[in-house]
Design a protein around this motif. Structure first.
Motif, PDB file in Angstrom:
ATOM      1  N   TYR A 220      14.260   2.957   3.999  1.00 29.72           N
ATOM      2  CA  TYR A 220      15.050   2.026   2.652  1.00 29.72           C
ATOM      3  C   TYR A 220      14.491   0.773   2.634  1.00 29.72           C
ATOM      4  N   ASP A 221      14.742   0.340   1.300  1.00 35.22           N
ATOM      5  CA  ASP A 221      14.144  -0.837   0.975  1.00 35.22           C
ATOM      6  C   ASP A 221      15.289  -1.820   1.613  1.00 35.22           C
TER       7      ASP A 221
ATOM      8  N   THR B 156       4.695   0.724  -0.127  1.00 35.50           N
ATOM      9  CA  THR B 156       5.534  -0.035   0.729  1.00 35.50           C
ATOM     10  C   THR B 156       5.709  -1.427   0.380  1.00 35.50           C
ATOM     11  N   SER B 157       6.455  -2.012   0.872  1.00 39.01           N
ATOM     12  CA  SER B 157       7.124  -3.549   0.593  1.00 39.01           C
ATOM     13  C   SER B 157       6.960  -4.298   2.075  1.00 39.01           C
ATOM     14  N   LYS B 158       7.110  -5.640   1.753  1.00 35.60           N
ATOM     15  CA  LYS B 158       6.892  -6.586   2.945  1.00 35.60           C
ATOM     16  C   LYS B 158       7.942  -5.951   4.147  1.00 35.60           C
TER      17      LYS B 158
ATOM     18  N   GLY C 250       0.771  -0.873   0.208  1.00 33.73           N
ATOM     19  CA  GLY C 250       0.113  -0.110   0.013  1.00 33.73           C
ATOM     20  C   GLY C 250       0.972   1.174  -0.167  1.00 33.73           C
ATOM     21  N   ASN C 251       0.428   2.352   0.314  1.00 34.38           N
ATOM     22  CA  ASN C 251       1.184   3.453   0.639  1.00 34.38           C
ATOM     23  C   ASN C 251       1.132   3.788   2.106  1.00 34.38           C
ATOM     24  N   LEU C 252       2.710   4.100   2.333  1.00 30.06           N
ATOM     25  CA  LEU C 252       2.843   4.436   3.991  1.00 30.06           C
ATOM     26  C   LEU C 252       2.030   5.719   4.242  1.00 30.06           C
ATOM     27  N   ALA C 253       1.146   5.421   5.275  1.00 25.84           N
ATOM     28  CA  ALA C 253       0.317   6.692   5.895  1.00 25.84           C
ATOM     29  C   ALA C 253       0.938   7.661   7.122  1.00 25.84           C
TER      30      ALA C 253
ATOM     31  N   LYS D  70       1.569   2.971   9.830  1.00 23.90           N
ATOM     32  CA  LYS D  70       0.288   2.685   9.413  1.00 23.90           C
ATOM     33  C   LYS D  70       0.416   2.590   7.785  1.00 23.90           C
ATOM     34  N   VAL D  71      -0.361   1.799   7.364  1.00 24.59           N
ATOM     35  CA  VAL D  71      -0.381   1.852   5.777  1.00 24.59           C
ATOM     36  C   VAL D  71      -1.831   1.974   5.252  1.00 24.59           C
TER      37      VAL D  71
END
Length: 168
Positions: free
Chosen positions: A66-67, A106-108, A32-35, A164-165
């Motif tokens: 960072y990823d 976002t990623s896992k 999703g998108n980082l909220a 929160k995402v």
């Protein structure tokens, strides 16, 4: 909104001594998108607070994301724009940065943390809440500056934080 929380009944104050950046690997983040991201500051016992308040200063901090690479090490920055937060010198408790406007995917697994300006040479400008247990479950890294290598911080198992995402 989905929330990922890193917390424990055992935490201690981290002053980022000798480090410009501190980041924790956050696992299990939904796509999703980082909220928002919430950090905790200066939540120490009254005696420790009394001893340190004279050193506290209002602090401008940059949120860094960072990823995670295939070895769960910090990779490339996930966000280009600077996301700043200001922590008042007398503040205790949580500080939330709202990041929805930046559209950060976002990623896992992602590393999330803080960078203090290089001009901040006082290691006790603030105290960041760190978990004192869970070194096998979490991974936290620091570095002296952006040209230095990442070093595992074994005393800080993880930053106490909430992510929160906005789920897609």
């Amino acid at each position: 909104l989905k929330k990922v929380k890193i917390s424990s009944s055992c935490s201690y104050p981290e002053g980022m001594k000798g480090a410009e950046e501190i980041i924790t690997l956050v696992d299990g983040i939904p796509n999703g998108n980082l909220a928002s991201v919430t950090f905790y500051f200066n939540t120490v016992d009254p005696e420790t607070y009394k001893q340190n308040i004279k050193h506290f200063k209002e602090s401008d901090l940059e949120i860094v994301i960072y990823d995670a690479d295939e070895n769960d090490m910090p990779g490339l920055p996930s966000a280009v724009e600077q996301q700043l937060m200001i922590v008042d010198k007398a503040h205790t408790g949580k500080v939330t940065a709202y990041l929805s406007l930046y559209n950060i995917d976002t990623s896992k697994k992602m590393f999330i943390g803080l960078r203090k300006p290089a001009s901040t040479n006082n290691d006790k400008s603030f105290l960041l809440d760190c978990l004192c247990s869970g070194q096998g479950k979490y991974a936290t890294y620091t570095r002296k500056d952006t040209s230095s290598p990442w070093e595992r911080n074994w005393s800080c198992a993880a930053l106490k934080l909430e992510v929160k995402v906005e789920v897609k």
